[in-house]
Design a protein around this motif. Structure first.
Motif, PDB file in Angstrom:
ATOM      1  N   LYS A 114       0.866  -1.184   0.000  1.00 23.24           N
ATOM      2  CA  LYS A 114       0.000   0.000   0.000  1.00 23.24           C
ATOM      3  C   LYS A 114       0.900   1.229   0.000  1.00 23.24           C
ATOM      4  O   LYS A 114       2.069   1.127   0.373  1.00 23.24           O
ATOM      5  CB  LYS A 114      -0.831   0.026   1.281  1.00 23.24           C
ATOM      6  N   SER A 134       0.824   2.980   6.601  1.00 20.22           N
ATOM      7  CA  SER A 134       0.338   3.130   5.223  1.00 20.22           C
ATOM      8  C   SER A 134      -0.891   4.023   5.181  1.00 20.22           C
ATOM      9  O   SER A 134      -1.473   4.360   6.214  1.00 20.22           O
ATOM     10  CB  SER A 134       0.026   1.757   4.620  1.00 20.22           C
ATOM     11  N   SER A 136      -4.351   4.528   2.367  1.00 15.37           N
ATOM     12  CA  SER A 136      -4.908   3.968   1.132  1.00 15.37           C
ATOM     13  C   SER A 136      -4.753   4.986   0.007  1.00 15.37           C
ATOM     14  O   SER A 136      -4.661   6.193   0.249  1.00 15.37           O
ATOM     15  CB  SER A 136      -6.387   3.618   1.323  1.00 15.37           C
ATOM     16  N   LYS A 137      -4.738   4.475  -1.230  1.00 14.95           N
ATOM     17  CA  LYS A 137      -4.571   5.384  -2.379  1.00 14.95           C
ATOM     18  C   LYS A 137      -5.707   6.405  -2.407  1.00 14.95           C
ATOM     19  O   LYS A 137      -5.488   7.587  -2.677  1.00 14.95           O
ATOM     20  CB  LYS A 137      -4.550   4.539  -3.668  1.00 14.95           C
TER      21      LYS A 137
END
Ligand code: SF4
Length: 649
Positions: A114, A134, A136-137
């Motif tokens: 991610k 991380s 998320s996009k």
């Protein structure tokens, strides 16, 4: 200070290892280390530029700690998606926080599943902690769209401050991050901001980027890393002996440390003779009609006309800045390390430097300062390398002006005002609007040509367009390639050049797009020019390898050999060392199929030929006027031969 410590972080496996290198083995700084790793360990030249083995290596020099001023840059080394070979890019002041991590360098390999955020920090006992986090996009894209009233890289910075505020304050961390340009183009910069810990906000003027070469694009596309927080509380191995430095400076310069700094950095602080300071303030006064404007098309104008353009620049572009920044507000800041030069000149909250402001200013036909200010702010927020961006926009404007494309074919709503002969400063607004359309198009990729530029760069694009529009090229008697300004490497590699009218920026050297060359507006025989360019390249190598800010080169270059021998007990001839390392960069370029190529476009050739005429170097001006192509080929080949001969020793 007896070893150079590297932490290799595999973001694919969430693991890290520590290794110590010895100075006496020739690892004097981050570039030495990176060349060795890329050539011998990762062999990154064999793989795609976005392979997880294209390690991003960043590091500081060995003399951090605060006693030596200007020694706290962080240098990034990676294989560039633009030049296709190794590139070096550095960012100011980050070493001042990174030094407390207890590390000298970090190598990032592998690819996160991610979008990854790394937090690298040490405890007071120098125990190292690494947090693998991380985002998320989709959350990342939302953040870029807006967070806390900011966009892009500024928004991501505030997101990090919000999410990791406690760590950042306790461990005095500095963020390093990318913007949308790194996700969608090969022209993404690596940004960093110094943080005010009391109120967790960006400190004015401290925004800086390792911009050139597409390092941000590699960080994201090869490793899926979007941000790194670095710092800590480890004090071990820092050099803090200010008395020793004072004594050394007195012996060398017969002057106090403060005085020698002020004397050698005047241009960057304030020149009372010129009534201005900083690169923006000084360059327009110093270089005047030699400043590249209108996509270098000023080379085709008489000196009289160039001076008239310079009058516009001084009136509409330079004076508003100078009135506020040099006289009224005097908002001068540092890059993040305590430094009396305060070279960061801030206008209305925005740091103003020559290169980005020229790139999105006179170079693209925008002469109103406030228009450029908006453009630079916008492009910075998207995380672009603005020098390359300016070249792309100027090339597009020139292509349309020359009738090779209609505005709509490249996503423009109108014709740019790009003819210096008919240009009026009010045309700035139109060009600013059109530049915004290009910038948006490069991110959205909603036009096939802009998409090609975003994905593969300018050189690939001009080659493809020359094929696709062969009839137009024949009809107009000018090609897409003819209008682009870059130095070529291998089949598709290239580097757009800094804004100086000089052969040095276009000469066959292995790392360009910065100051690793003789960049003065001058002309000489190829051997003489090659010797002076190589000498400068080697010195700049040592500067970047030691983490020295090049604004301090006036005194720093003389001090470096003594620092290496006295503080590190190394018996290394620095010039020979730099020559050896530069020849390894050449070796890497050969293995990567990215050696310098002969000039391929008309404008690039004209830049060389016209400066010879401008400087009135009769022998070469005559050769060029008799047979331009033969003269240029001769100059290029002899320059190249000299470099190759010297590097092969
Ligand atoms: S001269 Fe400017 S960039 Fe260099 S160390 Fe000082 S403040 Fe930082």
């Amino acid at each position: 200070m007896n070893k150079y410590r590297l932490c290799t972080i595999d973001v694919g496996k969430n693991t890290h290892i520590l290794e110590d290198y010895r100075f006496e083995d020739g690892i004097l700084g981050p570039i030495d280390l990176a060349i060795n790793l890329h050539l011998n360990k990762y062999k990154s030249y064999q793989y795609d530029v976005y392979s997880p083995l294209n390690a991003i290596i960043f590091g500081k020099g060995p003399f951090t700690g605060g006693a030596l001023i200007g020694m706290h840059r962080l240098t990034f080394i990676f294989r560039s998606p633009q030049s296709s070979t190794l590139h070096v890019s550095s960012v100011g002041g980050v070493g001042y926080r990174f030094m407390n991590s207890g590390l000298d360098a970090v190598s990032i390999v592998g690819k996160g599943r991610k979008p990854t955020i790394l937090v690298i920090y040490s405890e007071p006992d120098c125990r190292l902690n690494i947090v693998y986090d991380s985002i998320s996009k989709s959350e990342l894209e939302d953040v870029f769209e807006g967070f806390n009233g900011f966009k892009g890289v500024y928004a991501l910075t505030y997101y990090l401050l919000n999410r990791y505020g406690e760590y950042i304050r306790r461990y005095r961390l500095r963020p390093i991050l990318i913007g949308p340009a790194s996700i969608y183009t090969i022209n993404g910069a690596i940004f960093s901001f110094d943080i005010g810990f009391h109120n967790l906000s960006i400190r004015p003027g401290s925004e800086d980027s390792a911009a050139r070469g597409g390092g941000g694009s590699v960080l994201y596309n090869a490793h899926n890393v979007v941000a790194i927080l670095v710092g800590g509380l480890c004090e071990k191995a820092l050099f803090k002996d200010r008395k020793w430095v004072d004594e050394l400076i007195r012996q060398l310069f017969n002057s106090s440390y403060g005085d020698i700094i002020m004397k050698t950095t005047e241009k960057y602080k304030y020149s009372s003779k010129l009534g201005t300071g900083g690169t923006f303030g000084v360059n327009y006064i110093m270089y005047r009609d030699l400043i590249p404007v209108f996509g270098y098309n000023m080379i085709y104008l008489s000196r009289f006309l160039r001076l008239r353009l310079n009058e516009y620049i001084l009136k509409y572009f330079w004076s508003p800045f100078n009135k506020i920044v040099s006289r009224e507000s005097r908002n001068w800041f540092t890059c993040g390390e305590p430094c009396p030069v305060t070279c960061k000149k801030v206008y209305n909250g925005k740091k103003v430097d020559y290169e980005p402001f020229n790139a999105l200013g006179p170079y693209i036909g925008v002469f109103i300062f406030e228009d450029t200010l908006k453009l630079v702010e916008y492009a910075d927020s998207l995380g672009f390398d603005i020098i390359e961006l300016g070249h792309v926009i100027a090339w597009i404007f020139d292509v349309v002006k020359n009738g090779l494309l209609k505005p709509g074919e490249i996503g423009l709503s109108d014709h740019p005002r790009f003819d210096p002969l008919t240009y009026r400063p009010n045309d700035s607004h139109k060009n600013m609007e059109l530049a915004c359309e290009v910038i948006d198009g490069l991110i959205k990729k909603d036009n096939w040509i802009l998409r090609m530029i975003s994905d593969y760069g300018l050189r690939y694009t001009v080659k493809k367009l020359d094929e696709a529009y062969r009839d137009r090229v024949l009809d107009k008697n000018i090609s897409f390639k003819d209008l682009a300004v870059y130095v070529a490497y291998g089949e598709y590699g290239y580097m757009s050049i800094n804004f100086y009218w000089t052969p040095g920026m276009l000469a066959p050297l292995y790392i360009l797009g910065r100051y690793w060359t003789n960049y003065h507006p001058t002309f000489m025989s190829p051997e003489e020019y090659a010797a002076s360019s190589l000498e400068r390249a080697l010195m700049e190598y040592l500067i970047d390898n030691s983490g020295l800010c090049r604004f301090h080169r006036g005194w720093g270059e003389k001090v470096l050999p003594i620092l290496y021998s006295k503080l590190l007990n190394t018996d290394i001839d620095l010039k020979k060392h730099a020559l050896r390392m530069y020849s390894l960069i050449r070796l890497y370029s050969i293995k990567a199929g990215a050696e310098p190529r002969y000039w391929e476009g008309k404008k690039v050739k004209d830049i060389i030929a016209t400066i010879a005429g401008e400087i009135e170097v009769e022998e070469w001006a005559k050769k060029f006027s008799e047979d331009l192509e033969e003269g240029l080929r001769g100059w290029w080949s002899r320059f190249n031969d000299y470099i190759v001969r010297t590097l092969e020793g």
